[in-house]
Design a protein around this motif. Structure first.
Motif, PDB file in Angstrom:
ATOM      1  N   UNK A 152       0.818  -1.221   0.000  1.00 36.64           N
ATOM      2  CA  UNK A 152       0.000   0.000   0.000  1.00 36.64           C
ATOM      3  C   UNK A 152       0.850   1.269   0.000  1.00 36.64           C
ATOM      4  N   UNK A 153       2.139   1.148   0.328  1.00 36.20           N
ATOM      5  CA  UNK A 153       2.997   2.330   0.437  1.00 36.20           C
ATOM      6  C   UNK A 153       3.254   2.989  -0.911  1.00 36.20           C
ATOM      7  N   UNK A 154       2.902   2.325  -1.973  1.00 38.18           N
ATOM      8  CA  UNK A 154       3.110   2.905  -3.303  1.00 38.18           C
ATOM      9  C   UNK A 154       1.865   3.609  -3.829  1.00 38.18           C
ATOM     10  N   UNK A 155       0.796   3.631  -3.032  1.00 37.40           N
ATOM     11  CA  UNK A 155      -0.429   4.292  -3.484  1.00 37.40           C
ATOM     12  C   UNK A 155      -0.288   5.808  -3.396  1.00 37.40           C
ATOM     13  N   UNK A 156      -1.128   6.471  -4.166  1.00 36.59           N
ATOM     14  CA  UNK A 156      -1.060   7.932  -4.223  1.00 36.59           C
ATOM     15  C   UNK A 156      -1.271   8.553  -2.850  1.00 36.59           C
ATOM     16  N   UNK A 157      -2.311   8.131  -2.169  1.00 33.06           N
ATOM     17  CA  UNK A 157      -2.558   8.548  -0.788  1.00 33.06           C
ATOM     18  C   UNK A 157      -2.988   7.305  -0.029  1.00 33.06           C
ATOM     19  N   UNK A 158      -2.424   7.133   1.143  1.00 30.25           N
ATOM     20  CA  UNK A 158      -2.635   5.883   1.860  1.00 30.25           C
ATOM     21  C   UNK A 158      -2.583   6.151   3.361  1.00 30.25           C
ATOM     22  N   UNK A 159      -3.374   5.406   4.107  1.00 33.01           N
ATOM     23  CA  UNK A 159      -3.326   5.508   5.562  1.00 33.01           C
ATOM     24  C   UNK A 159      -3.508   4.116   6.145  1.00 33.01           C
ATOM     25  N   UNK A 160      -2.699   3.810   7.149  1.00 34.72           N
ATOM     26  CA  UNK A 160      -2.892   2.515   7.803  1.00 34.72           C
ATOM     27  C   UNK A 160      -2.626   2.628   9.298  1.00 34.72           C
ATOM     28  N   UNK A 161      -3.340   1.807  10.049  1.00 34.13           N
ATOM     29  CA  UNK A 161      -3.079   1.682  11.480  1.00 34.13           C
ATOM     30  C   UNK A 161      -2.901   0.211  11.787  1.00 34.13           C
ATOM     31  N   UNK A 162      -2.108  -0.058  12.818  1.00 33.08           N
ATOM     32  CA  UNK A 162      -1.788  -1.442  13.159  1.00 33.08           C
ATOM     33  C   UNK A 162      -1.377  -1.498  14.623  1.00 33.08           C
ATOM     34  N   UNK A 163      -1.381  -2.698  15.207  1.00 33.96           N
ATOM     35  CA  UNK A 163      -0.906  -2.827  16.581  1.00 33.96           C
ATOM     36  C   UNK A 163       0.503  -2.265  16.742  1.00 33.96           C
ATOM     37  N   UNK A 164       0.819  -1.832  17.946  1.00 35.79           N
ATOM     38  CA  UNK A 164       2.104  -1.191  18.216  1.00 35.79           C
ATOM     39  C   UNK A 164       3.281  -2.046  17.785  1.00 35.79           C
ATOM     40  N   UNK A 165       3.149  -3.364  17.927  1.00 32.11           N
ATOM     41  CA  UNK A 165       4.251  -4.279  17.647  1.00 32.11           C
ATOM     42  C   UNK A 165       4.326  -4.710  16.190  1.00 32.11           C
ATOM     43  N   UNK A 166       3.506  -4.132  15.344  1.00 35.00           N
ATOM     44  CA  UNK A 166       3.415  -4.564  13.941  1.00 35.00           C
ATOM     45  C   UNK A 166       4.671  -4.200  13.133  1.00 35.00           C
ATOM     46  N   UNK A 167       5.377  -3.161  13.544  1.00 30.93           N
ATOM     47  CA  UNK A 167       6.561  -2.736  12.803  1.00 30.93           C
ATOM     48  C   UNK A 167       6.252  -1.720  11.728  1.00 30.93           C
ATOM     49  N   UNK A 168       5.492  -0.669  12.046  1.00 28.66           N
ATOM     50  CA  UNK A 168       5.113   0.348  11.063  1.00 28.66           C
ATOM     51  C   UNK A 168       6.347   1.050  10.491  1.00 28.66           C
TER      52      UNK A 168
END
Length: 869
Positions: free
Chosen positions: A156-172
């Motif tokens: 998803x990081x290659x999308x024009x606009x993107x937002x994601x949330x994940x657990x703290x330990x996910x490794x954002x």
């Protein structure tokens, strides 16, 4: 009525979620794990263990939009607890591999103790695991594999606009770094920017990128930049990776209107939901890049937020490119120590109930921590969170009294480092020898980094900390103790609390972490049992952006009325707590009007203001401030106007000299300069706390005198250790030097006076850099705009803590302040020439007798090889 068709997996989930036998087994597992953890008799029956393994396998394979994440998280918890309790059990090892494969976790696993039976099923599973391991390799890093949903986030990081949330330990942050590394290694010519909320995270991410990319940086003509001063060193043929706080990136984009980014990653984007004046820079950055012909690809990354699509509103994006990941690659086991009820319980995530384990009579937090750690059977590392710095430092001393000195060369080296960098009399010097440290905002970033490194390599076993830990610091903790739901004078939000406890059980360290929640002693304390259970049990509420929260109808009317009168001081606002934030919002709003930009902030105002209202505001401001376009969101036109007048009248024509005619620090001229700045920029209103505006006139005067002395010591290049030594001597006769309202007096419990003084020095130096830095920059820019010679730029001197051009240049290229001092002191051997890029550094620098200089040189050679001979 005909029921909609459902898959077998959906029926399976419903059955499992309501399965009374599973609930009973989970209760038994939590109870027996608790006994195991504290070396009590553990008596899980063989049938119970086997049935738990069967449930874990089933749960890991559940597919249901309504609850598969819950099932998979429970599956991971079961297998993680059983792995801890039965590390040698072949049946546990076998199911563990099956569960992790179902959860898309193909990280290297411990050697299994079970005998491999070459059946067709087994061979097929092994083939599939090997195939999936290869398939889930991280692009650009063939040694690493994605875990869980990381591959979806990475894509998803290659999308024009993107937002994601994940657990703290996910490794954002890890995924963002890996994506940048991948694109750099692909030899693409791109500019990247990552915004992070603190300078400490800049250091961590920068070092990580330098280590992982190494020679790839120079081979692909990239350079990592963390300040506008570094960017000013225009080396040839460079692409950039900017790692900056939002303030720094906002300022850089304002200074260089030609700079363009291809990717912008806003890490820890939940900061844009906090009603803090610093959150305004996120809005300013977005406003600036929306003016570009081609916007960069933007990603908002946040932990846990239930509505990550929230941030898409900032860029007017109608595409619903957002991901919320609920599956966690690690798990936590939660215990509650109720100091009021004097009980010790384990919390059950599955049925949201407590199971009482035993009475618990100890009430003092340090002794609770020690008692629990002494009973945990295996060697572990722990974090202890406190709501205040005073409690952190005091309890660190109390706990240390019960710990022996550890004969460790690594800890002795850390102690010597802190003594050298801060002061020999600082309490932390002795604490670390016992494997314990504290982590607070006052500490210099390089010292915090060394503490984190010592914790990661296992030398330090215990760290006590404040909310600095919430800013994304990644530490491999086995246990976390939460002693309070406070965060300074405020209360932790539910999001902050969950982010905090997610700091244990870290990806790549352990699948399991223990959380110990300690209540207050009173039934109705802020951190009572019900408060903890409410945060654990409730679903996360949808977040709002900070501007949305702040701009209530009453506040919009108040701001409108003030601006209609040309009053940029916003005298009509009666919300003193949020005054600074509301003022910054109004400055963003004015800037958007002047640009004809329909930005997010303006849209919020426009919900309650008409065209006529805006016309009245524009007319009033242009009438009162005709020569100011109010571009800088740090300053309002009333401040800029007075500064221009002062420069025009030559009341300010330069920064004052550092030394007087007697070659002593020129305190008098510096104090008078600060008085001028205070009047020009109206510090008594806009920086009330900084100048102690509510105190008497004498206290305000002494406060500015103190700032003058401290600023001069810093910019003239004295080390922190030397400055602390001066302050200790001064405070023998003047106990409130640098702390005129005795704010640090509350540290007195268990903390010696020298340590209190040293902490005061570090706190005030941080404050000077944050507050004075922006005013010095504004003055420097305005002097340059008026073609005045700027021979002594105090903005640069404050930023780098020296007036030496060589030391500034060294720091701009990545050396620390202390290392630059060492290199300058040995410049005859280490600085050989002044080439086209500035000075050149000799190869001999790799052999000097200073570990920090050698270590920093390794990173800098990867980032800017041009400066080495």
């Amino acid at each position: 009525m005909v029921e909609q068709s459902r898959t077998l997996a959906e029926y399976l989930y419903d059955n499992l979620h309501q399965n009374s036998y599973l609930k009973k087994l989970i209760q038994r597992l939590l109870l027996e794990y608790s006994y195991y953890l504290f070396d009590a008799n553990c008596s899980l029956e063989e049938k119970e263990k086997i049935d738990l393994l069967k449930f874990a396998d089933l749960l890991s394979k559940t597919k249901n939009s309504r609850g598969s994440a819950d099932c998979k998280n429970l599956s991971l918890k079961i297998i993680a607890l059983l792995n801890e309790m039965y590390p040698e059990d072949p049946s546990v090892n076998l199911v563990n591999n099956s569960v992790l494969s179902s959860l898309n976790n193909y990280l290297p696993r411990k050697n299994s103790e079970y005998s491999k039976v070459s059946t067709i099923d087994f061979l097929w599973n092994e083939i599939m695991d090997n195939y999936n391991t290869l398939k889930r390799r991280i692009p650009g890093d063939e040694k690493q594999t994605f875990v869980g949903c990381q591959d979806k986030v990475f894509a998803s990081l290659n999308k024009k606009v993107n937002s994601f949330s994940a657990p703290t330990s996910m490794g954002k942050t890890y995924l963002i770094k890996k994506y940048i590394e991948y694109r750099v290694k692909s030899s693409e010519e791109l500019n990247f920017a990552i915004t992070v909320p603190s300078k400490a995270l800049i250091t961590e991410i920068r070092s990580s990128l330098l280590e992982d990319l190494d020679v790839e940086l120079s081979q692909n003509s990239y350079r990592i930049i963390s300040s506008s001063e570094e960017y000013a060193l225009q080396y040839e043929n460079r692409n950039y990776i900017f790692v900056m706080t939002p303030e720094r990136l906002s300022n850089l984009l304002s200074e260089d209107s030609e700079l363009r980014l291809d990717y912008l990653f806003i890490d820890e984007s939940q900061k844009a939901t906090e009603m803090d004046s610093r959150s305004i820079y996120y809005y300013d950055i977005i406003d600036q890049i929306k003016n570009w012909r081609q916007m960069p690809k933007i990603t908002f990354a946040s932990p846990l937020i239930s509505n990550p699509d929230l941030f898409l509103k900032l860029v007017d994006n109608n595409d619903q490119n957002y991901i919320r990941v609920n599956e966690s690659p690690v798990t936590q086991n939660k215990f509650i120590i109720d100091r009021y009820d004097k009980t010790f319980s384990v919390y059950n995530d599955w049925d949201k109930n407590l199971q009482k384990l035993s009475p618990f009579s100890e009430t003092a937090i340090p002794h609770i921590v020690l008692q629990i750690l002494n009973k945990i059977t295996k060697s572990t590392q722990s974090l202890i969170y406190y709501g205040s710095k005073a409690d952190v430092m005091s309890d660190a001393v109390i706990i240390s009294r019960e710990l022996p000195d550890i004969n460790s060369p690594e800890l002795q080296k850390l102690s010597d480092y802190i003594s050298r960098k801060i002061h020999p009399n600082y309490v932390l010097v002795d604490l670390v020898k016992k494997g314990i440290a504290f982590h607070i905002g006052e500490l210099p970033i390089d010292v915090r980094t060394k503490i984190e490194e010592s914790y990661r390599n296992g030398s330090l076993r215990i760290i006590l900390c404040t909310s600095t830990l919430l800013e994304g610091v990644n530490l491999p903790a086995d246990n976390i103790f939460v002693s309070s739901l406070n965060n300074g004078k405020n209360k932790l939000s539910q999001l902050e609390f969950l982010n905090l406890i997610g700091r244990v059980g870290r990806l790549g360290h352990s699948m399991l972490g223990n959380v110990f929640l300690i209540t207050g002693e009173k039934k109705n304390s802020h951190s009572n049992l019900n408060a903890y259970l409410r945060y654990l049990n409730q679903e996360l509420k949808k977040e709002k952006l900070s501007v949305e929260k702040a701009l209530k109808p009453k506040q919009v009317v108040a701001i409108k009325n003030a601006l209609n009168e040309g009053d940029l001081r916003l005298a009509t606002i009666d919300d003193r707590k949020n005054y600074d934030f509301l003022r910054k919002i109004s400055l963003i709003y004015i800037k958007e009007i002047n640009h004809g930009q329909n930005g997010f902030t303006r849209k919020q105002f426009r919900k309650r203001l008409s065209d006529k209202d805006e016309e009245g505001i524009v007319k009033a401001l242009r009438s009162k401030y005709p020569n100011d376009s109010q571009e800088d969101v740090n300053f309002s036109a009333d401040q800029s106007d007075l500064l221009k007048q002062s420069i025009k009248s030559e009341d300010i024509s330069e920064f004052p000299p550092i030394f007087n005619d007697e070659n002593k620090l020129d305190v008098d001229n510096t104090y008078n300069f600060f008085v001028k700045l205070s009047e020009i920029f109206n510090w008594r209103l806009y920086e009330r706390k900084f100048v102690n505006a509510d105190a008497d006139q004498e206290t305000q005067q002494k406060t500015l005198e103190d700032y003058a002395k401290l600023t001069l010591l810093w910019i003239s290049g004295y080390s922190l250790r030397e400055i602390c030594g001066f302050a200790i001597e001064i405070r023998k006769n003047d106990p409130t030097f640098l702390d005129r309202l005795n704010r640090d007096g509350r540290l007195a419990v268990n903390i010696d006076w020298n340590t209190i003084t040293i902490n005061t020095v570090m706190r005030q130096l941080n404050r000077l850099n944050f507050v004075l830095g922006k005013y010095f920059l504004k003055v420097a820019k305005e002097l340059s705009a008026n073609h005045l010679q700027l021979e002594n730029n105090w903005y640069r001197y404050l930023e780098y803590g020296t007036d030496s051009e060589l030391r500034i240049w060294l720091q701009q290229n990545g050396y620390s302040r202390e290392s630059s001092q060492f290199i300058e002191a040995n410049s005859e051997e280490l600085i050989i020439d002044k080439g086209s890029f500035g000075w050149l550094i000799a190869k001999a620098i790799n052999e000097v007798d200073d570990f920090d200089v050698v270590s920093e040189t390794k990173e800098i050679q990867a980032n800017v090889p041009e400066i080495f001979n």
